[in-house]
Design a protein around this motif. Structure first.
Motif, PDB file in Angstrom:
ATOM      1  N   LEU A  52       0.825  -1.205   0.000  1.00  0.00           N
ATOM      2  CA  LEU A  52       0.000   0.000   0.000  1.00  0.00           C
ATOM      3  C   LEU A  52       0.865   1.264   0.000  1.00  0.00           C
ATOM      4  N   LYS A  53       1.953   1.256   0.771  1.00  0.00           N
ATOM      5  CA  LYS A  53       2.839   2.424   0.796  1.00  0.00           C
ATOM      6  C   LYS A  53       3.437   2.674  -0.589  1.00  0.00           C
ATOM      7  N   LYS A  54       3.854   1.622  -1.287  1.00  0.00           N
ATOM      8  CA  LYS A  54       4.434   1.773  -2.628  1.00  0.00           C
ATOM      9  C   LYS A  54       3.402   2.303  -3.618  1.00  0.00           C
ATOM     10  N   ARG A  55       2.213   1.715  -3.595  1.00  0.00           N
ATOM     11  CA  ARG A  55       1.157   2.165  -4.508  1.00  0.00           C
ATOM     12  C   ARG A  55       0.770   3.616  -4.248  1.00  0.00           C
ATOM     13  N   LEU A  56       0.674   3.981  -2.963  1.00  0.00           N
ATOM     14  CA  LEU A  56       0.307   5.353  -2.621  1.00  0.00           C
ATOM     15  C   LEU A  56       1.415   6.334  -2.987  1.00  0.00           C
ATOM     16  N   ALA A  57       2.662   5.951  -2.765  1.00  0.00           N
ATOM     17  CA  ALA A  57       3.783   6.817  -3.134  1.00  0.00           C
ATOM     18  C   ALA A  57       3.773   7.064  -4.642  1.00  0.00           C
ATOM     19  N   PHE A  58       3.533   6.013  -5.407  1.00  0.00           N
ATOM     20  CA  PHE A  58       3.465   6.166  -6.860  1.00  0.00           C
ATOM     21  C   PHE A  58       2.328   7.114  -7.241  1.00  0.00           C
ATOM     22  N   ARG A  59       1.171   6.922  -6.635  1.00  0.00           N
ATOM     23  CA  ARG A  59      -0.002   7.727  -6.984  1.00  0.00           C
ATOM     24  C   ARG A  59       0.196   9.195  -6.591  1.00  0.00           C
ATOM     25  N   ILE A  60       0.806   9.423  -5.433  1.00  0.00           N
ATOM     26  CA  ILE A  60       1.067  10.798  -4.998  1.00  0.00           C
ATOM     27  C   ILE A  60       1.969  11.494  -6.012  1.00  0.00           C
ATOM     28  N   GLN A  61       3.018  10.802  -6.425  1.00  0.00           N
ATOM     29  CA  GLN A  61       3.941  11.387  -7.401  1.00  0.00           C
ATOM     30  C   GLN A  61       3.266  11.555  -8.766  1.00  0.00           C
TER      31      GLN A  61
END
Length: 185
Positions: A52-61
């Motif tokens: 979830l942290k990886k997916r959210l980091a990608f989406r934020i960027q």
């Protein structure tokens, strides 16, 4: 349409990307799931914190700096079969109309319309496998797998009988990759 509105609102909130990324590290799984819903516009089925942290980091960027360029998307499409399998599967899912999943048997296996395992070849097909110098032949029947005059529930039970150890029957008889190696009509 709702996703675009969510993305637009989220983009305004994401002025400080490094701060947003740092905040992910201290979030609990329920908080990450809530943030996922907020940024993607749909709930997540995952409860894996790192994922979830990886997916959210990608989406934020992605929201702050933009998605892939049209040129990059065109190049990905051009590469076709050389893409990793996960990308190909995602592209297929996005382009095909949604259809109801095939009915599952009580043990979770996919079932054909007639109740048989959909991975099995049609009834009457003979599968052959040489094991320790001896050829073993099984016939696919409507109600099971026939081996040496006996009816068995699965290919795996026949493979175990032949080898004396647990085997995946589809792997043992060469059906695992989707193209039977030892099938005769």
């Amino acid at each position: 349409m709702a996703k675009k509105g969510i993305a637009r609102a989220a983009r305004k909130e994401l002025a400080d990307v490094p701060q947003q990324l740092a905040a992910l590290a201290s979030m609990s799984v329920p908080d990450l799931a809530k943030k996922y819903l907020e940024l993607y516009g749909e709930p997540t089925r995952s409860r894996n914190r790192d994922y979830l942290k990886k997916r959210l980091a990608f989406r934020i960027q992605e929201l702050a700096e933009g998605s892939l360029s049209a040129r990059a998307v065109a190049r990905i499409s051009e590469l076709g079969d050389r893409l990793p399998e996960r990308w190909r599967m995602r592209q297929v899912e996005e382009t095909k109309p949604s259809a109801p999943p095939p009915p599952a048997a009580a043990d979770g296996r996919a079932a054909a319309a007639d109740g048989r395992d959909a991975r099995l070849p049609p009834p009457g097909t003979v599968l052959a496998r040489v094991f320790k110098g001896a050829q073993h032949r099984v016939t696919v029947r409507e109600d099971g797998i026939e081996y040496e005059g006996q009816l068995h529930r699965s290919l795996s039970s026949v493979a175990k009988l032949i080898t004396g150890t647990a085997w995946n029957g589809f792997t043992f008889f060469g059906l695992k990759d989707g193209s039977p190696k030892a099938v005769t009509p």
